[in-house]
Design an enzyme around this catalytic site. Structure first.
Site, PDB file in Angstrom:
ATOM      1  N   ILE A  14     -21.840  25.599  -0.273  1.00 56.73           N
ATOM      2  CA  ILE A  14     -21.657  25.209   1.133  1.00 56.73           C
ATOM      3  C   ILE A  14     -22.848  25.711   1.968  1.00 56.73           C
ATOM      4  O   ILE A  14     -23.362  24.996   2.833  1.00 56.73           O
ATOM      5  CB  ILE A  14     -20.304  25.729   1.676  1.00 56.73           C
ATOM      6  CG1 ILE A  14     -19.157  25.120   0.865  1.00 56.73           C
ATOM      7  CG2 ILE A  14     -20.142  25.395   3.163  1.00 56.73           C
ATOM      8  CD1 ILE A  14     -17.783  25.709   1.134  1.00 56.73           C
ATOM      9  N   ARG A  26     -13.897  33.273   5.383  1.00 56.94           N
ATOM     10  CA  ARG A  26     -12.580  33.906   5.431  1.00 56.94           C
ATOM     11  C   ARG A  26     -12.605  34.967   6.523  1.00 56.94           C
ATOM     12  O   ARG A  26     -13.604  35.701   6.674  1.00 56.94           O
ATOM     13  CB  ARG A  26     -12.243  34.586   4.103  1.00 56.94           C
ATOM     14  CG  ARG A  26     -11.876  33.640   2.989  1.00 56.94           C
ATOM     15  CD  ARG A  26     -10.541  32.932   3.238  1.00 56.94           C
ATOM     16  NE  ARG A  26     -10.131  32.082   2.132  1.00 56.94           N
ATOM     17  CZ  ARG A  26     -10.448  30.797   2.004  1.00 56.94           C
ATOM     18  NH1 ARG A  26     -11.173  30.198   2.927  1.00 56.94           N
ATOM     19  NH2 ARG A  26     -10.011  30.103   0.968  1.00 56.94           N
ATOM     20  N   GLU A  52      -3.737  34.699   9.829  1.00 62.77           N
ATOM     21  CA  GLU A  52      -3.612  33.281  10.197  1.00 62.77           C
ATOM     22  C   GLU A  52      -2.166  32.845  10.092  1.00 62.77           C
ATOM     23  O   GLU A  52      -1.515  33.203   9.110  1.00 62.77           O
ATOM     24  CB  GLU A  52      -4.491  32.416   9.285  1.00 62.77           C
ATOM     25  CG  GLU A  52      -5.970  32.695   9.513  1.00 62.77           C
ATOM     26  CD  GLU A  52      -6.895  31.853   8.635  1.00 62.77           C
ATOM     27  OE1 GLU A  52      -6.390  30.974   7.908  1.00 62.77           O
ATOM     28  OE2 GLU A  52      -8.103  32.076   8.668  1.00 62.77           O
ATOM     29  N   HIS A  71      -8.679  26.957  10.896  1.00 58.11           N
ATOM     30  CA  HIS A  71      -9.022  26.920   9.467  1.00 58.11           C
ATOM     31  C   HIS A  71      -9.030  25.475   8.947  1.00 58.11           C
ATOM     32  O   HIS A  71      -8.215  25.098   8.110  1.00 58.11           O
ATOM     33  CB  HIS A  71      -8.051  27.793   8.653  1.00 58.11           C
ATOM     34  CG  HIS A  71      -8.571  28.127   7.280  1.00 58.11           C
ATOM     35  ND1 HIS A  71      -8.213  29.270   6.617  1.00 58.11           N
ATOM     36  CD2 HIS A  71      -9.414  27.474   6.444  1.00 58.11           C
ATOM     37  CE1 HIS A  71      -8.800  29.302   5.433  1.00 58.11           C
ATOM     38  NE2 HIS A  71      -9.543  28.221   5.304  1.00 58.11           N
TER      39      HIS A  71
HETATM   40  C1  DGY Z   1     -11.069  26.573   0.884  1.00 53.82           C
HETATM   41  O1  DGY Z   1     -11.222  25.580   0.186  1.00 53.82           O
HETATM   42  O2  DGY Z   1     -11.112  27.711   0.437  1.00 53.82           O
HETATM   43  C2  DGY Z   1     -10.807  26.327   2.316  1.00 53.82           C
HETATM   44  O3  DGY Z   1     -10.777  27.489   3.053  1.00 53.82           O
HETATM   45  C3  DGY Z   1      -9.535  25.531   2.482  1.00 53.82           C
HETATM   46  O4  DGY Z   1      -9.802  24.610   3.454  1.00 53.82           O
END
Ligand code: DGY
Length: 325
Positions: free
Chosen positions: A160, A240, A269, A288
């Site tokens: 990502i 997170r 959360e 989230h």
């Molecule tokens: C993940 O894929 O870990 C995300 O936080 C869920 O959307």
């Protein structure tokens, strides 16, 4: 006759996404899509299940796993799996799977959206219009910060992070990153440079947290780290909430040590509506939703189902995250 395996799914998912399981197993689901399964029901189902399809919000702890004598696989619908006690799963011989890759681009889009929204005060400006408080055009009305040409610091250069860096190179940003290992390919594609965390915090206009939550990264961002950032810089978290010590972030915001934050994730959360973080207009908050596009969420559900189907058919799925033979 051999008993048909039993799969329990902890949230209501579209039927089309669980097709891979239907011929192989008896399948049942928690009946709600927007509220988590109760602990009691999860325990009862786990006690019978051969497989659990879980959400990143379900605590899959030792107690639950020890109470699940038939359980062969926990298939978590998400790339993150910090909600699952891997050590317990290893000891008990239970496979744990996740859903990597398919959510990379969607999550990178959201991360970049959060960065842009924070810099250009999008939610604050939108609220001004909706609340009827917009009186006049003004030369400095809702003036934010530029993104193009600024320095982006990515902490956690995984898939990502790399996808965010690609977006940032289109904005002509100078890209720094900090990661345990150097990512030579990402460096050559995006021009990103590896730096020590200290330098990244001091130099970046946007510090973006994308590292996974582990014992090592827990609360790695605290007051000390925010204090090292520029007063004009923003902190963005799309990973997170556990990576941030929120009291430290609140203190840094109160003292204006940083310009603001964009947060998709929180220590607890859903975050309590009275939480001090929600009182800052310069904190953009989301519930989230990093990977939450319709296509990606369906694809994640399908992959989580396929992971279970593979195990039930006796194959090893690719997306295993623990050490079980
Ligand atoms: C993940 O894929 O870990 C995300 O936080 C869920 O959307």
């Amino acid at each position: 006759m051999r008993r048909k395996p039993y799969v329990f799914i902890t949230r209501e998912l579209p039927d089309s996404t669980i097709e891979p399981l239907l011929d192989l197993a008896r399948v049942s689901m928690w009946e709600e899509s927007d509220r988590p399964v109760t602990r009691r029901r999860l325990e009862v189902e786990a006690a019978e299940a051969d497989a659990l399809l879980t959400m990143v919000s379900d605590p899959v702890d030792r107690e639950l796993l020890e109470g699940a004598p038939n359980l062969r696989v926990v298939s978590n619908m998400g790339v993150g799996y910090d909600n699952v006690d891997l050590e317990a799963a290893n000891e008990l011989g239970i496979l744990v799977c996740n859903t990597p890759d398919i959510l990379t681009e969607t999550t990178a889009d959201l991360t970049f959206a959060l960065l842009l929204a924070s810099a250009r005060r999008i939610t604050e400006a939108s609220e001004l219009v909706r609340s009827g408080s917009w009186q006049e055009w003004g030369p400095m009305l809702m003036a934010g910060r530029d993104v193009y040409g600024k320095t982006l610091g990515i902490v956690g250069m995984g898939r990502i992070g790399t996808a965010v860096a690609k977006r940032a190179s289109g904005f002509n940003m100078n890209i720094l990153y900090h990661n345990r290992t150097r990512k030579k390919e990402t460096e050559s594609v995006t021009g990103a440079s590896w730096v020590e965390l200290e330098e990244l915090l001091q130099e970046s206009d946007f510090v973006v947290c994308l590292a996974p939550l582990t014992e090592e990264t827990k609360r790695m961002f605290s007051y000390e780290q925010f204090r090292r950032m520029k007063e004009t810089a923003f902190f963005i978290n799309a990973s997170r909430g556990g990576l941030v010590y929120e009291k430290g972030l609140v203190k840094a915001l109160e003292e204006r040590q940083i310009a603001g934050a964009g947060l998709d994730v929180f220590e607890e959360e859903p975050i309590d509506p009275g939480h001090p973080l929600l009182s800052f207009p310069n904190v953009t908050v989301l519930p989230h939703i990093g990977s939450a596009s319709v296509d990606t969420r369906k694809e994640m559900a399908r992959m989580a189902s396929r992971n279970i189907a593979h195990v039930l058919k006796g194959y090893r799925p690719k997306a295993i995250v623990n050490r079980v033979e």
